[in-house]
Enzyme design. Structure first.
Site, PDB file in Angstrom:
ATOM      1  N   HIS A   1       0.847  -1.194   0.000  1.00 21.63           N
ATOM      2  CA  HIS A   1       0.000   0.000   0.000  1.00 21.63           C
ATOM      3  C   HIS A   1       0.880   1.239   0.000  1.00 21.63           C
ATOM      4  CE1 HIS A   1      -3.384   2.662   0.778  1.00 21.63           C
ATOM      5  NE2 HIS A   1      -2.592   3.306   1.616  1.00 21.63           N
TER       6      HIS A   1
ATOM      7  N   ASP B   1     -15.532   1.570   7.211  1.00 23.20           N
ATOM      8  CA  ASP B   1     -14.512   2.541   6.795  1.00 23.20           C
ATOM      9  C   ASP B   1     -15.069   3.495   5.752  1.00 23.20           C
ATOM     10  OD1 ASP B   1     -11.757   3.639   6.343  1.00 23.20           O
ATOM     11  OD2 ASP B   1     -12.126   2.761   4.374  1.00 23.20           O
TER      12      ASP B   1
ATOM     13  N   ARG C   1     -15.256  11.852   7.846  1.00 23.70           N
ATOM     14  CA  ARG C   1     -13.983  12.513   8.145  1.00 23.70           C
ATOM     15  C   ARG C   1     -13.664  13.589   7.119  1.00 23.70           C
ATOM     16  NH1 ARG C   1     -10.021   8.058   7.575  1.00 23.70           N
ATOM     17  NH2 ARG C   1      -8.491   9.705   7.935  1.00 23.70           N
TER      18      ARG C   1
ATOM     19  N   SER D   1      -8.236   3.123   8.670  1.00 21.10           N
ATOM     20  CA  SER D   1      -8.822   3.132   7.331  1.00 21.10           C
ATOM     21  C   SER D   1      -8.008   2.275   6.366  1.00 21.10           C
ATOM     22  CB  SER D   1      -8.915   4.575   6.817  1.00 21.10           C
ATOM     23  OG  SER D   1      -9.434   4.611   5.504  1.00 21.10           O
TER      24      SER D   1
ATOM     25  N   LYS E   1      -8.996  -2.132   5.247  1.00 17.86           N
ATOM     26  CA  LYS E   1      -9.209  -2.585   3.864  1.00 17.86           C
ATOM     27  C   LYS E   1      -8.146  -3.581   3.434  1.00 17.86           C
ATOM     28  CE  LYS E   1      -9.440   1.581   1.956  1.00 17.86           C
ATOM     29  NZ  LYS E   1      -9.606   2.601   2.991  1.00 17.86           N
TER      30      LYS E   1
END
Length: 328
Positions: free
Chosen positions: A82, A161, A168, A183, A187
């Site tokens: 990520h 999320d 947010r 968050s 995922k």
């Protein structure tokens, strides 16, 4: 559950129990906790922060608000990478097929642009016909058959999320490190991973502008991943200039194919191979960084990585020969 009491205690700096956080997220997901109370809770977290235990509990609650992939019978580890995002960051498109060539399975759930340039899904959608809205069943099938897939999150992946992120975004709490951590990790961990590497970028073209903030986020992400039983590490990479030479969806796909052909820009190749080598280490597929880089480079040299990329595109109904028309 007294939501007002939880908000007050977090506002005053108290540590909440895992069960309290889990009940709060379950209530919010079910529509029993209204947006205004969740917004107040998010602001309390943004101001007061969370302990590692609290952040892990929040991640776990958001993760289990939806489905978690299972991978029975696979003959290799399930891994992913990520990135926190930056200008020209196209690493995923090169890295996923490289890892698949090494026998790793990469069910990469990606996102759209969070800034001046597109996200991974935006780039892929410059390829005619390519689908990024695969179902969980399709994600698992393509991952098993090809070794890698890049798609968007389905409705079943961490729905809490998605709901909280929208809140947010309008309450000035996006930059909270515990909320960012929960968050991202909810995922990613829904993919059923055994190892995860994080590319945490810092600089003028990144979300985190300075190195200290990026390091704090990296430590939070790694601590949460490890606490959730997934081998996790992070690299801090410089985003004070674009990565590669191209910025823009179609031209970045073109640069990725050139990279897989062996003629990619040096900085893009360096970051991609460094992240790949770290994932091979985490997955117990090689503990010598230089040797891991050499193995990954060999798949570019042989043409195997480009072939794997083409297989992934075809499996997602795309035609790599049909890119969005480029300017002269």
């Amino acid at each position: 559950m007294n939501v007002t009491s939880l908000i007050r205690r977090k506002r005053d700096g108290s540590e909440l129990a895992a069960g309290e956080i889990e009940n709060l997220i379950a209530g919010y997901s079910a529509g029993e906790v209204p947006d205004y109370q969740m917004a107040a809770f998010a602001m309390a977290v943004c101001v007061r922060g969370m302990t590692t235990d609290e952040t892990a509990a929040l991640t776990n609650a958001m993760l289990h608000s939806g489905q978690v992939m299972q991978w029975p019978g696979l003959d290799g580890p399930v891994v992913d990478k990520h990135s926190t995002g930056g200008i020209g960051d196209k690493v995923s498109l090169v890295l996923a097929p490289l890892l698949a060539c090494e026998g790793l399975y990469v069910p990469m759930i990606s996102g759209r642009g969070l800034g001046p340039t597109g996200g991974t899904l935006d780039k892929l959608e410059a390829i005619a016909g390519l689908r990024t809205n695969l179902s969980l069943e399709e994600v698992q099938r393509v991952t098993r058959e090809v070794g890698c897939v890049i798609t968007g999150a389905t409705e079943g992946i961490a729905p809490a999320d998605k709901k909280l992120y929208g809140l947010r975004d309008v309450t000035a709490t996006v930059e909270s490190i515990p909320l960012i951590t929960a968050s991202i990790m909810s995922k990613k961990l829904a993919e059923g991973l055994s190892a995860l590497v994080l590319d945490v970028k810092f600089g003028s073209g990144a979300f985190m502008k300075n190195l200290d903030d990026a390091r704090a986020l990296a430590r939070s992400l790694v601590a949460t991943g490890e606490r959730m039983g997934v081998k996790t590490s992070a690299l801090l990479t410089d985003m004070n200039q674009p990565l590669g030479r191209m910025a823009g969806n179609a031209v970045e796909v073109q640069e990725c194919t050139n990279t897989l052909k062996g003629s990619g820009p040096e900085d893009l190749v360096e970051v991609t191979l460094a992240l790949g080598a770290e994932l091979l280490r985490l997955a117990d597929a090689g503990h010598d960084t230089a040797a891991n880089i050499e193995k990954l480079q060999s798949h570019i040299n042989s043409g195997a990585a480009l072939e794997k990329f083409q297989q992934m595109i075809q499996a997602q109904h795309g035609d790599l020969n049909k890119l969005t028309p480029l300017a002269a």
